[in-house]
Design a protein around this motif. Structure first.
Motif, short mmCIF file in Angstrom:
data_model
loop_
_atom_site.label_atom_id
_atom_site.label_comp_id
_atom_site.label_asym_id
_atom_site.label_seq_id
_atom_site.Cartn_x
_atom_site.Cartn_y
_atom_site.Cartn_z
N GLY A 40 -61.40 28.71 40.55
CA GLY A 40 -60.79 28.34 39.27
C GLY A 40 -60.51 29.55 38.41
O GLY A 40 -59.47 29.63 37.74
N ARG A 41 -61.43 30.50 38.40
CA ARG A 41 -61.22 31.71 37.62
C ARG A 41 -60.08 32.53 38.20
O ARG A 41 -59.22 33.06 37.47
CB ARG A 41 -62.52 32.53 37.61
N LEU A 42 -60.02 32.63 39.53
CA LEU A 42 -58.92 33.36 40.16
C LEU A 42 -57.59 32.67 39.88
O LEU A 42 -56.57 33.33 39.69
CB LEU A 42 -59.16 33.44 41.68
N PHE A 43 -57.60 31.34 39.85
CA PHE A 43 -56.37 30.59 39.58
C PHE A 43 -55.86 30.87 38.17
O PHE A 43 -54.67 31.10 37.97
CB PHE A 43 -56.63 29.10 39.76
N VAL A 44 -56.75 30.83 37.20
CA VAL A 44 -56.36 31.09 35.81
C VAL A 44 -55.81 32.50 35.66
O VAL A 44 -54.81 32.73 34.97
CB VAL A 44 -57.55 30.86 34.87
N ASP A 45 -56.43 33.46 36.33
CA ASP A 45 -56.03 34.86 36.19
C ASP A 45 -54.71 35.16 36.90
O ASP A 45 -53.98 36.06 36.48
CB ASP A 45 -57.12 35.77 36.75
N CYS A 72 -47.45 30.57 36.05
CA CYS A 72 -46.32 29.78 36.54
C CYS A 72 -46.68 28.31 36.73
O CYS A 72 -45.93 27.43 36.32
CB CYS A 72 -45.80 30.35 37.87
N HIS A 73 -47.81 28.06 37.37
CA HIS A 73 -48.17 26.68 37.72
C HIS A 73 -48.89 25.95 36.59
O HIS A 73 -49.12 24.74 36.70
CB HIS A 73 -49.06 26.67 38.97
N GLY A 74 -49.25 26.66 35.52
CA GLY A 74 -49.98 26.04 34.43
C GLY A 74 -51.47 26.06 34.69
O GLY A 74 -51.92 26.06 35.83
N ARG A 75 -52.23 26.08 33.63
CA ARG A 75 -53.68 26.17 33.75
C ARG A 75 -54.27 25.00 34.54
O ARG A 75 -55.24 25.15 35.27
CB ARG A 75 -54.31 26.24 32.35
N GLY A 76 -53.66 23.82 34.39
CA GLY A 76 -54.15 22.66 35.13
C GLY A 76 -53.44 22.43 36.44
O GLY A 76 -53.71 21.43 37.13
N GLY A 77 -52.51 23.32 36.82
CA GLY A 77 -51.80 23.18 38.07
C GLY A 77 -50.70 22.14 38.04
O GLY A 77 -50.27 21.66 39.10
N TYR A 78 -50.21 21.78 36.85
CA TYR A 78 -49.20 20.73 36.73
C TYR A 78 -47.79 21.21 37.07
O TYR A 78 -46.88 20.41 37.15
CB TYR A 78 -49.21 20.16 35.31
N GLY A 79 -47.60 22.49 37.25
CA GLY A 79 -46.29 23.02 37.58
C GLY A 79 -45.42 23.23 36.36
O GLY A 79 -45.80 22.92 35.23
N ALA A 130 -58.94 27.16 48.59
CA ALA A 130 -59.82 26.00 48.49
C ALA A 130 -59.69 25.32 47.14
O ALA A 130 -59.69 24.08 47.04
CB ALA A 130 -61.27 26.43 48.74
N TYR A 131 -59.55 26.10 46.07
CA TYR A 131 -59.40 25.52 44.74
C TYR A 131 -58.07 24.77 44.64
O TYR A 131 -58.02 23.67 44.07
CB TYR A 131 -59.47 26.62 43.68
N VAL A 132 -57.00 25.34 45.15
CA VAL A 132 -55.69 24.68 45.11
C VAL A 132 -55.73 23.40 45.93
O VAL A 132 -55.18 22.36 45.52
CB VAL A 132 -54.59 25.63 45.63
#
Length: 305
Positions: A133-138, A143-150, A288-290
């Motif tokens: 999750g931390r890697l995703f936010v960073d 582009c994909h948004g903090r919540g992954g909504y695109g 794995a987080y995605v």
């Protein structure tokens, strides 16, 4: 630090400490003219309120004195007085290196455990999800948004709907992160404005969206041009990153105007490869987080059983 800057810092330290120390020593001994009733003579509210003059309390003097001792001690032990490095030899770089060493030792234990699991199983590990999750936010949220909504404005797909352009297995997601993806849909304005509108209505009909039936019928023969990528039924092709046109999920917007714009002007998207920035272990945790983002409904269903 240059000699000039060192001397300037030393001057400022001596000036500030000198002035405050002088005031601290002189203040308790200063003689303030007082009236016989031990007030200063300043009155308010027609004499109802008078300003008294009292000595500073002992606790305040002791606490202030202790602060001066602490300040002088700090300047001896640590950097702060010009180029003086402090007798303890402490540096910010050294502190950072020690903190990184401790953190890396903890991470190494986790990473060794993470390597034992496939990405799909790793998506259920709380520690892996926290790190991912931390890697995703960073790295991905821009582009994909903090919540992954695109974000349809930049063509960044939603990552929470389990609808994938290039496949949604752990291996596929890791490949997308590792190598990046580049998608290109050519513009079909050469078909003519009227045919583009007909084709847009046929595309809408594939997902059961509201459309003009007559125009959709006219656009159906034109879809043979699109079938090379999207398939004859419009189901898409993960090998090419061609999206499924039969669902209600749209990369660049699903309104009639959006589809006309997409067909007429084409679309181009690019996701950079993260292999140059992230380690293999970091990319596996991120994958794995995605994967977890798109299967949160599965986890909730299992928990409800």
């Amino acid at each position: 630090m240059s000699t000039g800057w060192s001397l300037w810092v030393m001057f400022l330290v001596v000036l500030n400490l000198g002035i405050t120390l002088f005031l601290f020593l002189w203040g308790p001994r200063a003689k303030i003219p007082t009236q016989p009733d031990q007030t200063s003579g300043h009155v308010w509210a027609h004499g109802t309120i008078r300003e008294g003059v009292r000595n500073l309390p002992l606790w305040w003097l002791l606490l202030s004195g202790a602060m001066f001792v602490a300040g002088f001690t700090y300047l001896v032990l640590y950097p702060g007085f010009g180029s003086h490095k402090g007798i303890l030899g402490w540096t910010a770089h050294g502190e950072l290196a020690r903190a990184e060493s401790i953190n890396n030792a903890k991470l190494d234990e986790l990473v060794l455990r993470f390597r034992e699991y496939p990405i799909e199983q790793l998506a259920n590990d709380p520690a892996a999800l926290q790190m991912g999750g931390r890697l995703f936010v960073d790295n991905c949220a821009a582009c994909h948004g903090r919540g992954g909504y695109g974000n349809v404005k930049v063509g960044a797909p939603s990552l929470i709907d389990d609808d994938w352009l290039y496949g949604g297995s752990g291996k596929d997601i890791l490949s997308s992160i590792h190598d990046g993806r580049s998608g290109l849909m050519p513009p079909w304005a050469s078909l003519g404005e009227d045919n583009v509108k007909n084709l847009a209505n046929y595309v809408l009909s594939l997902s059961g969206a509201p459309h003009d039936a007559a125009r959709a019928a006219a656009g159906k023969p034109l879809f043979t041009t699109c079938a090379a990528c999207h398939g004859e039924q419009g189901k898409g092709n993960p090998a090419l990153g061609a999206p499924n046109l039969t669902d209600h999920i749209w990369l660049h917007g699903g309104k009639y105007e959006d589809i006309v714009r997409t067909i007429g002007g084409g679309r181009q998207g690019h996701m950079p490869a993260w292999s140059k920035r992230l380690t293999e272990d970091q990319m596996r945790v991120l994958a794995a987080y995605v994967y977890h983002l798109s299967h949160q409904g599965d986890a909730a269903a299992q928990a409800a059983r």
